[in-house]
Design a protein around this motif. Sequence first.
Motif, PDB file in Angstrom:
ATOM      1  N   HIS A   1      11.990  -1.265  -3.248  1.00  0.00           N
ATOM      2  CA  HIS A   1      10.544  -1.099  -3.336  1.00  0.00           C
ATOM      3  C   HIS A   1      10.203  -0.491  -4.694  1.00  0.00           C
ATOM      4  O   HIS A   1      10.824   0.478  -5.129  1.00  0.00           O
ATOM      5  CB  HIS A   1      10.045  -0.196  -2.211  1.00  0.00           C
ATOM      6  CG  HIS A   1       8.583  -0.324  -1.939  1.00  0.00           C
ATOM      7  ND1 HIS A   1       7.626   0.183  -2.799  1.00  0.00           N
ATOM      8  CD2 HIS A   1       7.908  -0.921  -0.925  1.00  0.00           C
ATOM      9  CE1 HIS A   1       6.426  -0.079  -2.313  1.00  0.00           C
ATOM     10  NE2 HIS A   1       6.563  -0.753  -1.170  1.00  0.00           N
ATOM     11  N   GLN A   2       9.211  -1.068  -5.368  1.00  0.00           N
ATOM     12  CA  GLN A   2       8.913  -0.634  -6.736  1.00  0.00           C
ATOM     13  C   GLN A   2       8.471   0.828  -6.801  1.00  0.00           C
ATOM     14  O   GLN A   2       8.672   1.510  -7.819  1.00  0.00           O
ATOM     15  CB  GLN A   2       7.832  -1.526  -7.354  1.00  0.00           C
ATOM     16  CG  GLN A   2       6.477  -1.473  -6.661  1.00  0.00           C
ATOM     17  CD  GLN A   2       5.464  -2.362  -7.354  1.00  0.00           C
ATOM     18  OE1 GLN A   2       5.802  -3.071  -8.299  1.00  0.00           O
ATOM     19  NE2 GLN A   2       4.221  -2.344  -6.898  1.00  0.00           N
ATOM     20  N   ASP A   3       7.912   1.353  -5.698  1.00  0.00           N
ATOM     21  CA  ASP A   3       7.479   2.748  -5.696  1.00  0.00           C
ATOM     22  C   ASP A   3       8.646   3.711  -5.491  1.00  0.00           C
ATOM     23  O   ASP A   3       8.475   4.916  -5.664  1.00  0.00           O
ATOM     24  CB  ASP A   3       6.439   2.977  -4.592  1.00  0.00           C
ATOM     25  CG  ASP A   3       5.131   2.255  -4.869  1.00  0.00           C
ATOM     26  OD1 ASP A   3       4.885   1.936  -6.043  1.00  0.00           O
ATOM     27  OD2 ASP A   3       4.371   1.995  -3.917  1.00  0.00           O
TER      28      ASP A   3
ATOM     29  N   TRP B   1       5.524  -6.125  -4.487  1.00  0.00           N
ATOM     30  CA  TRP B   1       5.846  -4.706  -4.547  1.00  0.00           C
ATOM     31  C   TRP B   1       7.349  -4.450  -4.463  1.00  0.00           C
ATOM     32  O   TRP B   1       7.779  -3.327  -4.279  1.00  0.00           O
ATOM     33  CB  TRP B   1       5.125  -3.951  -3.434  1.00  0.00           C
ATOM     34  CG  TRP B   1       5.303  -4.537  -2.067  1.00  0.00           C
ATOM     35  CD1 TRP B   1       6.306  -4.270  -1.180  1.00  0.00           C
ATOM     36  CD2 TRP B   1       4.448  -5.486  -1.428  1.00  0.00           C
ATOM     37  NE1 TRP B   1       6.143  -4.988  -0.035  1.00  0.00           N
ATOM     38  CE2 TRP B   1       5.003  -5.747  -0.151  1.00  0.00           C
ATOM     39  CE3 TRP B   1       3.260  -6.140  -1.801  1.00  0.00           C
ATOM     40  CZ2 TRP B   1       4.419  -6.633   0.744  1.00  0.00           C
ATOM     41  CZ3 TRP B   1       2.699  -7.026  -0.900  1.00  0.00           C
ATOM     42  CH2 TRP B   1       3.261  -7.264   0.347  1.00  0.00           C
TER      43      TRP B   1
END
Length: 273
Positions: free
Chosen positions: A250-252, A154
Amino acid sequence: MSFMNETQPSLDDLVLFASVAQAGSLSAASRSTGIPLPTLSRRMAALERSLGRTLFQRGPKGYALTADGRTLSAELTGLSDTRRKLERWLAAGDDSTPVRITAGFWTSRQIARALPPDPDRAWQPRFVPANAMLDVARREADIGIRNAPPDHAWLARQQLAPIQFAIYGIPGIRGFVASLPDVPSQRWLHANYGDAIKASASDPRLCLDLAEAGHGQIVLPTFVGDGLNTLARQSEAIADLQHDSWLVVHQDARHDPPIRAAIDQIVSILMTE
C-alpha cells in the motif's frame, strides 16, 4: 429552536466507517475487519445518529455513500493507517514490529529460509495466506508477492526477478507427484501429464517429500529445485510457466520504517535467487 448533537462520534466507529467506505460495501468491510455484519450495521447506524447526518443510502443492492458520506470519507483519509500504526506500536512494545507478508507457498518458503535470524531486526515476519491482490489494498497484509502488477492506484509495486519452472526428480524415476490444479504450474502438469500422476497431496511440502522419496517427478520453481541436493533437474525451463513477479505494498505504508526495512530485505532475497 434546534440543538447541536452533543454526542461525540466514537473514534472506533469512524475507523469502521473509513473501512466500509474503502471496501465499497458493508459485507466486504465485515470480512476485512472481522466485525460481524449485524454489529457493523448497528455501529454505522449509531455513527449516523451521533453525527446527525445520513452517511449511507440503503437499498436492495446494499449501502452506497451519500454526499455527506463521501465528504466524511475524504476527511478521514489516513485515519485507518494511523490507528493501525498505533495498534502495532502498542502491541510491539520494545520488540520488533510484525509485518504481514502474503505470497505463494514456495516464495514464502524461500523468504523464510533465506531470511537470517536477527533479534535486533526492527520487524518480524508474519506470513499470511496468499489470497487475492485486494488483500494488500484493504491492508489485510502489508506486503504481497504477486504474478502481475497491481491495477489499484493506491498500491505501489516493484518488479522482481522472473519466475521459471522445471521438472525435478531422482534420475530414473518416472511418473509425477501432483497437488491440486489450483495454480498454473499444477494445471499445466495435470493437462500435460495427467495420466502419469502416481501420487498426489494437497500440501506442496508433502508433494516435495513424496518426490524426494522416489514416488515421482515434481514441477518446481527453479529457485527451489536448483537448490535441492535430493533431486536433479530433468527438463529445461518450461516456457509456458515463466511469469513475472511483483512486490506490492500500500502506497501509504511503504515509508513506514518496519515495512520499508522488510521490503528491502525481501527484495534482496528474491532478486538474487
